[in-house]
Each structure stands twice: as structure tokens, then as C-alpha cells.
Enzyme design. Structure first.
Site, PDB file in Angstrom:
ATOM      1  N   TYR A  70      45.823  58.141   4.158  1.00  0.00           N
ATOM      2  CA  TYR A  70      45.270  59.427   3.708  1.00  0.00           C
ATOM      3  C   TYR A  70      44.489  59.255   2.404  1.00  0.00           C
ATOM      4  O   TYR A  70      43.296  59.603   2.321  1.00  0.00           O
ATOM      5  CB  TYR A  70      46.394  60.465   3.517  1.00  0.00           C
ATOM      6  CG  TYR A  70      45.973  61.664   2.684  1.00  0.00           C
ATOM      7  CD1 TYR A  70      45.016  62.561   3.144  1.00  0.00           C
ATOM      8  CD2 TYR A  70      46.514  61.890   1.409  1.00  0.00           C
ATOM      9  CE1 TYR A  70      44.606  63.648   2.369  1.00  0.00           C
ATOM     10  CE2 TYR A  70      46.119  62.972   0.634  1.00  0.00           C
ATOM     11  CZ  TYR A  70      45.162  63.851   1.119  1.00  0.00           C
ATOM     12  OH  TYR A  70      44.766  64.914   0.355  1.00  0.00           O
TER      13      TYR A  70
ATOM     14  N   THR B 185      41.775  64.687  -4.208  1.00  0.00           N
ATOM     15  CA  THR B 185      43.189  64.672  -4.568  1.00  0.00           C
ATOM     16  C   THR B 185      43.467  63.667  -5.682  1.00  0.00           C
ATOM     17  O   THR B 185      42.702  62.704  -5.861  1.00  0.00           O
ATOM     18  CB  THR B 185      44.011  64.304  -3.312  1.00  0.00           C
ATOM     19  OG1 THR B 185      45.329  63.949  -3.693  1.00  0.00           O
ATOM     20  CG2 THR B 185      43.420  63.097  -2.574  1.00  0.00           C
ATOM     21  N   ASP B 186      44.593  63.866  -6.378  1.00  0.00           N
ATOM     22  CA  ASP B 186      45.010  62.868  -7.380  1.00  0.00           C
ATOM     23  C   ASP B 186      45.525  61.595  -6.710  1.00  0.00           C
ATOM     24  O   ASP B 186      45.704  60.573  -7.372  1.00  0.00           O
ATOM     25  CB  ASP B 186      46.076  63.456  -8.320  1.00  0.00           C
ATOM     26  CG  ASP B 186      47.347  63.918  -7.617  1.00  0.00           C
ATOM     27  OD1 ASP B 186      47.415  63.865  -6.370  1.00  0.00           O
ATOM     28  OD2 ASP B 186      48.288  64.345  -8.323  1.00  0.00           O
ATOM     29  N   GLU B 187      45.786  61.660  -5.386  1.00  0.00           N
ATOM     30  CA  GLU B 187      46.397  60.502  -4.715  1.00  0.00           C
ATOM     31  C   GLU B 187      45.449  59.302  -4.665  1.00  0.00           C
ATOM     32  O   GLU B 187      45.890  58.177  -4.444  1.00  0.00           O
ATOM     33  CB  GLU B 187      46.886  60.898  -3.316  1.00  0.00           C
ATOM     34  CG  GLU B 187      47.849  62.064  -3.396  1.00  0.00           C
ATOM     35  CD  GLU B 187      48.654  62.335  -2.140  1.00  0.00           C
ATOM     36  OE1 GLU B 187      48.836  61.433  -1.319  1.00  0.00           O
ATOM     37  OE2 GLU B 187      49.111  63.486  -2.001  1.00  0.00           O
TER      38      GLU B 187
ATOM     39  N   LYS C  68      40.432  59.604   1.542  1.00  0.00           N
ATOM     40  CA  LYS C  68      39.881  60.535   0.547  1.00  0.00           C
ATOM     41  C   LYS C  68      39.082  59.760  -0.510  1.00  0.00           C
ATOM     42  O   LYS C  68      38.014  60.205  -0.943  1.00  0.00           O
ATOM     43  CB  LYS C  68      41.013  61.331  -0.134  1.00  0.00           C
ATOM     44  CG  LYS C  68      41.726  62.329   0.745  1.00  0.00           C
ATOM     45  CD  LYS C  68      40.856  63.465   1.252  1.00  0.00           C
ATOM     46  CE  LYS C  68      40.385  64.400   0.167  1.00  0.00           C
ATOM     47  NZ  LYS C  68      39.637  65.559   0.745  1.00  0.00           N
TER      48      LYS C  68
HETATM   49  P1  NAD Z   1      45.209  71.583   5.487  1.00  0.00           P
HETATM   50  O1  NAD Z   1      45.613  70.416   6.330  1.00  0.00           O
HETATM   51  O2  NAD Z   1      46.155  72.712   5.285  1.00  0.00           O
HETATM   52  O3  NAD Z   1      43.851  72.218   6.030  1.00  0.00           O
HETATM   53  C1  NAD Z   1      42.770  71.442   6.474  1.00  0.00           C
HETATM   54  C2  NAD Z   1      41.799  72.341   7.198  1.00  0.00           C
HETATM   55  O4  NAD Z   1      40.691  71.554   7.625  1.00  0.00           O
HETATM   56  C3  NAD Z   1      42.374  72.992   8.458  1.00  0.00           C
HETATM   57  O5  NAD Z   1      41.988  74.347   8.513  1.00  0.00           O
HETATM   58  C4  NAD Z   1      41.751  72.204   9.594  1.00  0.00           C
HETATM   59  O6  NAD Z   1      41.613  72.970  10.790  1.00  0.00           O
HETATM   60  C5  NAD Z   1      40.410  71.845   8.993  1.00  0.00           C
HETATM   61  N1  NAD Z   1      39.833  70.638   9.607  1.00  0.00           N
HETATM   62  C6  NAD Z   1      40.442  69.452   9.807  1.00  0.00           C
HETATM   63  N2  NAD Z   1      39.603  68.595  10.411  1.00  0.00           N
HETATM   64  C7  NAD Z   1      38.420  69.253  10.564  1.00  0.00           C
HETATM   65  C8  NAD Z   1      37.158  68.875  11.097  1.00  0.00           C
HETATM   66  N3  NAD Z   1      36.940  67.657  11.587  1.00  0.00           N
HETATM   67  N4  NAD Z   1      36.155  69.793  11.087  1.00  0.00           N
HETATM   68  C9  NAD Z   1      36.378  71.050  10.589  1.00  0.00           C
HETATM   69  N5  NAD Z   1      37.553  71.448  10.091  1.00  0.00           N
HETATM   70  C10 NAD Z   1      38.565  70.558  10.066  1.00  0.00           C
HETATM   71  O7  NAD Z   1      44.798  70.931   4.091  1.00  0.00           O
HETATM   72  P2  NAD Z   1      44.953  71.518   2.616  1.00  0.00           P
HETATM   73  O8  NAD Z   1      46.291  71.171   2.103  1.00  0.00           O
HETATM   74  O9  NAD Z   1      44.489  72.919   2.602  1.00  0.00           O
HETATM   75  O10 NAD Z   1      43.890  70.587   1.841  1.00  0.00           O
HETATM   76  C11 NAD Z   1      42.525  70.993   1.727  1.00  0.00           C
HETATM   77  C12 NAD Z   1      41.764  69.947   0.930  1.00  0.00           C
HETATM   78  O11 NAD Z   1      42.352  69.822  -0.365  1.00  0.00           O
HETATM   79  C13 NAD Z   1      41.808  68.562   1.555  1.00  0.00           C
HETATM   80  O12 NAD Z   1      40.547  67.963   1.387  1.00  0.00           O
HETATM   81  C14 NAD Z   1      42.874  67.824   0.755  1.00  0.00           C
HETATM   82  O13 NAD Z   1      42.605  66.435   0.728  1.00  0.00           O
HETATM   83  C15 NAD Z   1      42.689  68.449  -0.615  1.00  0.00           C
HETATM   84  N6  NAD Z   1      43.887  68.473  -1.469  1.00  0.00           N
HETATM   85  C16 NAD Z   1      45.073  68.951  -0.988  1.00  0.00           C
HETATM   86  C17 NAD Z   1      46.183  69.010  -1.842  1.00  0.00           C
HETATM   87  C18 NAD Z   1      47.498  69.591  -1.370  1.00  0.00           C
HETATM   88  O14 NAD Z   1      48.463  69.614  -2.139  1.00  0.00           O
HETATM   89  N7  NAD Z   1      47.606  70.113  -0.145  1.00  0.00           N
HETATM   90  C19 NAD Z   1      46.067  68.576  -3.156  1.00  0.00           C
HETATM   91  C20 NAD Z   1      44.831  68.091  -3.610  1.00  0.00           C
HETATM   92  C21 NAD Z   1      43.747  68.056  -2.757  1.00  0.00           C
HETATM   93  P1  TYD Z   2      54.211  66.097   0.761  1.00  0.00           P
HETATM   94  O1  TYD Z   2      54.424  67.577   0.707  1.00  0.00           O
HETATM   95  O2  TYD Z   2      54.061  65.448   2.099  1.00  0.00           O
HETATM   96  O3  TYD Z   2      52.983  65.761  -0.201  1.00  0.00           O
HETATM   97  P2  TYD Z   2      52.405  64.308  -0.711  1.00  0.00           P
HETATM   98  O4  TYD Z   2      53.038  63.224   0.051  1.00  0.00           O
HETATM   99  O5  TYD Z   2      50.941  64.451  -0.415  1.00  0.00           O
HETATM  100  O6  TYD Z   2      52.715  64.273  -2.174  1.00  0.00           O
HETATM  101  O7  TYD Z   2      55.432  65.401   0.040  1.00  0.00           O
HETATM  102  C1  TYD Z   2      55.772  65.671  -1.317  1.00  0.00           C
HETATM  103  C2  TYD Z   2      56.857  64.698  -1.694  1.00  0.00           C
HETATM  104  O8  TYD Z   2      58.035  65.017  -0.950  1.00  0.00           O
HETATM  105  C3  TYD Z   2      56.528  63.248  -1.353  1.00  0.00           C
HETATM  106  O9  TYD Z   2      57.058  62.416  -2.390  1.00  0.00           O
HETATM  107  C4  TYD Z   2      57.293  62.999  -0.054  1.00  0.00           C
HETATM  108  C5  TYD Z   2      58.494  63.897  -0.193  1.00  0.00           C
HETATM  109  N1  TYD Z   2      59.030  64.443   1.084  1.00  0.00           N
HETATM  110  C6  TYD Z   2      60.404  64.332   1.366  1.00  0.00           C
HETATM  111  O10 TYD Z   2      61.189  63.760   0.581  1.00  0.00           O
HETATM  112  N2  TYD Z   2      60.860  64.865   2.542  1.00  0.00           N
HETATM  113  C7  TYD Z   2      60.032  65.484   3.436  1.00  0.00           C
HETATM  114  O11 TYD Z   2      60.491  65.929   4.509  1.00  0.00           O
HETATM  115  C8  TYD Z   2      58.625  65.600   3.121  1.00  0.00           C
HETATM  116  C9  TYD Z   2      57.667  66.280   4.076  1.00  0.00           C
HETATM  117  C10 TYD Z   2      58.181  65.070   1.921  1.00  0.00           C
END
Ligand code: NAD
Ligand code: TYD
Length: 368
Positions: free
Chosen positions: A160, A134-136, A164
Site C-alpha cells: 500500500y 499518507t504519512d505511511e 502511494k
Molecule cells: P477508502 O478506501 O475509504 O475510499 C477509497 C475510495 O476510492 C472509494 O470510494 C472507492 O470506491 C474509490 N476507488 C477505489 N478505486 C477506484 C478507482 N480505480 N477509480 C475510482 N474510484 C476508486 O479510502 P480513504 O480512507 O477514504 O482514503 C482516501 C485517500 O486518503 C487515499 O488516497 C488514502 O491513501 C489517503 N489517506 C488515507 C488515510 C486514512 O487514515 N484512511 C490517511 C492518509 C491518507
Molecule cells: P489500520 O486501521 O489498518 O490503519 P494503518 O495500518 O493504515 O495504520 O490499522 C491501524 C493500526 O491497528 C495498525 O497498527 C494495525 C492495527 N490493527 C490491529 O491491531 N487489529 C486490527 O484488526 C486492525 C484492522 C488493525
């Protein structure tokens, strides 16, 4: 040559979208999904491809190193794409344990298994270990700071992002020390179908449909860089095809939005959908504000998230220059598509929220 992929976390939001993308793009490849099906993982996300004989689902934990080794050997996996993680910042603040276990120890477990099977045998096996990050990990930006590049020093601020960052470092170390063939991608905030409704965009859509308040943290002026999830899958595909082993690649959308403006935009889009099609008012009689064209009245400013990062922005120039990466979906079309997807797919989001769909679909897979 056809590949065999092990996709960890393939029943989650981005993992499932990646599996859909990959099966459509590369019909000869085999895809093995390893997923523990936590609250965020749902087989419903893979329902439409469940009959595809190239797809196999294995319920299991990435921390189970022996299981991972067995899958790598038995299935002759050559490419591991690692999505599995705990992914919600608010949950990491309330309880970091699961983040340390899955994101750090789970990644370490995969690296150990990959090294043993791919490097420690009589002859090394050609392979790729792709780590999805992630960019975080880069921390937070001021309003006028340049966007994160791959050279921005890591400065994670939440449990989190710290977990990562730790996993990114382990992946890097396994390349430098043991020669594991790794790549890592760092992506901005994703949105699109199958996004679990605890995250901002699906939470706002589903709350409006229930006529519930829209909680905006702090002043709502925090900025995120939003990317349509399929463009993330395309970016990972390019890294797998053309990326240099040992390198990190940023993937992003050049699409910065303040949270409050995203919330208002989604409200406007839903108002337009309700005005254009009477089906929605019949299907969602509770969506009073959307029906009345007054969704902004639901916005409520609430206490800020502790340690809330102010701004993220990704500079994906290296990935563009070296791999030809460019997002294909405009934000205008992607967010409209997403809003419509949630309007159509209430069975999915109601089911994943109360767990009932998950139980029902799990029964369909009980033979595996
Ligand atoms: P998500 O929470 O929707 O899905 C995570 C998946 O991992 C789920 O299916 C869960 O059951 C599985 N999982 C969790 N713990 C596990 C374990 N111990 N063993 C096996 N499976 C397990 O997450 P997402 O939003 O799809 O993110 C996927 C990846 O992309 C993550 O690594 C996250 O850090 C990265 N990422 C997410 C975003 C975003 O905007 N959501 C952005 C950049 C990177
Ligand atoms: P989120 O979807 O949790 O992603 P991330 O924190 O990984 O960027 O949140 C996106 C942005 O929205 C973040 O700045 C937190 C804000 N946010 C709210 O203001 N209200 C909410 O209920 C949630 C879930 C997030």
C-alpha cells in the site's frame, strides 16, 4: 470566484467527508464526484447531500483516461482533488494488484488527462491538481525518533505505502517536467463517520456491539497518530487556498496512541454510553461485554501483520507555519463523537458491510 472540483474517491471515507465539508463551506462551488464504487465506496456516504444540485456523481474508474478527460472538459473542472485509492494495508499484503492498478496507474491516468486538458491545448487553463497521500510513505519510526517532516526520505514498507509513494513521485514529476500545478498532502491516520469497518477504530466499535473478539496485532504497542477526518478536510482546503504549487504539506493531529490503548479507550467509552442510556442495550442486545462493563475481556492478541510499521508520527509544523493549519477537534471529543455516530448509524455500517445499502442507494442514482 466559484470553483468546479473533481473529487476522485468521493464516495469513500475521507473523500465523502471532504465533499460534505466542501459543500457546506463553499455553497457556490460545484463538486463532481468520480468513484468506481469498490467495496469501500458507498453512495450511502453521500446520501444526505444527494439532493444538492451542486453535487454530481459519476460512477467510473480513474484508470479510464478518456472518461477523465471528458469530465474535465465537459464540466469545466478547475480543481482536481484526488482521493481514489485502495487504502487498506492488510488487503495490500494479501493482494497487491489492485493497489498497483488504482494507486499507481490510476494516478498516472489522472495526470495524463489533466496534462492533456489543462496544459496541451492552445492556451493553458488555470488549474490545480491536489494529490491526497499518507504519512505511511515515510516508513516507520523508532520510539524516540523525531516525527516525519516533509523532508523525511521516503521509505515505504507495505505494498500500500509503496504504491502511494510511487504515485507521489509521479505527481511531483508532472510538476517538474510539464509544469502541472500540483500540491500533495501527506496525512496521518484518520477517524470519524463513514470509516469502513475493516479499519481499526470502526472494527473495534462494531465488534464490541456484536460481542466479537477484538483482534490486536502482535503486542499492540504499535503507535499511530490519529486525526479527526474533518480536520483533514480543513487541511486540504488550506493547501488548495494558500499552498505553494509543487510543495508537499504534512497534515496530522499531534495525537500518538498505542493500538492497545485505543482499543481499551473505545471499550471504556462504549461502556459509559451503555451505562448512561438504556436505549443502547435494547438496540444492541448482543453487546454483552459493553452492557456488563467488561469490554477488555474481548481483546485477543493475534499474529502480527507482516512488515508491520511500528510507529507513525507527523510533524505538521510547516503546514501550521505557512498555511495556519491547526486541528480543531480534540481527540477526546472526536473519538466520543465517533463512537456515538456508530451507535446511532447501525443502518449505515450494517448496510456497507453486507453490501445491501450500497445496492439500494445505487438504484436511487441510476439516472446519472
Ligand atoms: P477508502 O478506501 O475509504 O475510499 C477509497 C475510495 O476510492 C472509494 O470510494 C472507492 O470506491 C474509490 N476507488 C477505489 N478505486 C477506484 C478507482 N480505480 N477509480 C475510482 N474510484 C476508486 O479510502 P480513504 O480512507 O477514504 O482514503 C482516501 C485517500 O486518503 C487515499 O488516497 C488514502 O491513501 C489517503 N489517506 C488515507 C488515510 C486514512 O487514515 N484512511 C490517511 C492518509 C491518507
Ligand atoms: P489500520 O486501521 O489498518 O490503519 P494503518 O495500518 O493504515 O495504520 O490499522 C491501524 C493500526 O491497528 C495498525 O497498527 C494495525 C492495527 N490493527 C490491529 O491491531 N487489529 C486490527 O484488526 C486492525 C484492522 C488493525
Amino acid at each position: 470566484m466559484a470553483k468546479t472540483l473533481l473529487v476522485t474517491g468521493g464516495a469513500g471515507f475521507i473523500g465523502a467527508n471532504f465533499v460534505h465539508y466542501w459543500l457546506a463551506q463553499y455553497p457556490k462551488d460545484r463538486v463532481i464526484v468520480l468513484d468506481a464504487l469498490t467495496y469501500a465506496g458507498n453512495l450511502a456516504n453521500l446520501d444526505s447531500v444527494s439532493a444538492n444540485e451542486k453535487l454530481k456523481f459519476i460512477r467510473g474508474n480513474i484508470c479510464d483516461t478518456q472518461l477523465v478527460e471528458k469530465i474535465l472538459v465537459d464540466e469545466a473542472v478547475d480543481t482536481l482533488v484526488h482521493f481514489a485509492a485502495e487504502s487498506h494495508v492488510d488487503r495490500s499484503i494479501l493482494g497487491p494488484d489492485a493497489f498497483i492498478e488504482t494507486n499507481i496507474l490510476g494516478t498516472y491516468s489522472l495526470l495524463k488527462a489533466a496534462k492533456k486538458v489543462w496544459l496541451d491545448g492552445p492556451a493553458p487553463v488555470p488549474h490545480r491538481f491536489h494529490h491526497v497521500s499518507t504519512d505511511e510513505v515515510y516508513g516507520t519510526l523508532g520510539p524516540n525518533d523525531p516525527a516525519f517532516t516533509e523532508n523525511t526520505p521516503y521509505a515505504p514498507n507495505s505494498p500500500y505505502s509503496a504504491s502511494k509513494a510511487a504515485s507521489d513521485h509521479l505527481v511531483r514529476a508532472y510538476h517538474h517536467t510539464y509544469g502541472l500545478q500540483v500540491t500533495t498532502s501527506n496525512c496521518s491516520n484518520n477517524y470519524g463517520p463513514f470509516h469502513f469497518p475493516e479499519k481499526l477504530i470502526p472494527l473495534v466499535i462494531t465488534n464490541i456491539l456484536h460481542n466479537k473478539k477484538l483482534p490486536v496485532y502482535g503486542d499492540g504497542l504499535q503507535i499511530r497518530d490519529w486525526l479527526y477526518v474533518e480536520d483533514h478536510a480543513r487541511g486540504i482546503d488550506l493547501v488548495l487556498q494558500k499552498g505553494q504549487v509543487g510543495e508537499n504539506y504534512n497534515i496530522g493531529g499531534h495525537n500518538e496512541w498505542a493500538n492497545i490503548n485505543i482499543v481499551k479507550l473505545i471499550g471504556k467509552l462504549l461502556e459509559q454510553e451503555f451505562a448512561a442510556d438504556s436505549r443502547w442495550a435494547e438496540k444492541y442486545p448482543t453487546a454483552a461485554a459493553a452492557i456488563a462493563g467488561d469490554t477488555e475481556s474481548l481483546i485477543t492478541f493475534v499474529k502480527d501483520r507482516p512488515g508491520h510499521d511500528r510507529r507513525y508520527a507527523i510533524d505538521a509544523a510547516k503546514t501550521g507555519r505557512e498555511l495556519g493549519y491547526k486541528p480543531q477537534e480534540s481527540f477526546e471529543s472526536g473519538i466520543r463523537k465517533t463512537v456515538r455516530w456508530y451507535l446511532e448509524n447501525d443502518a449505515w455500517w450494517k448496510g456497507v458491510m453486507d453490501g445491501s445499502y450500497k445496492d439500494w442507494v445505487a438504484k436511487q442514482y441510476s439516472h446519472q
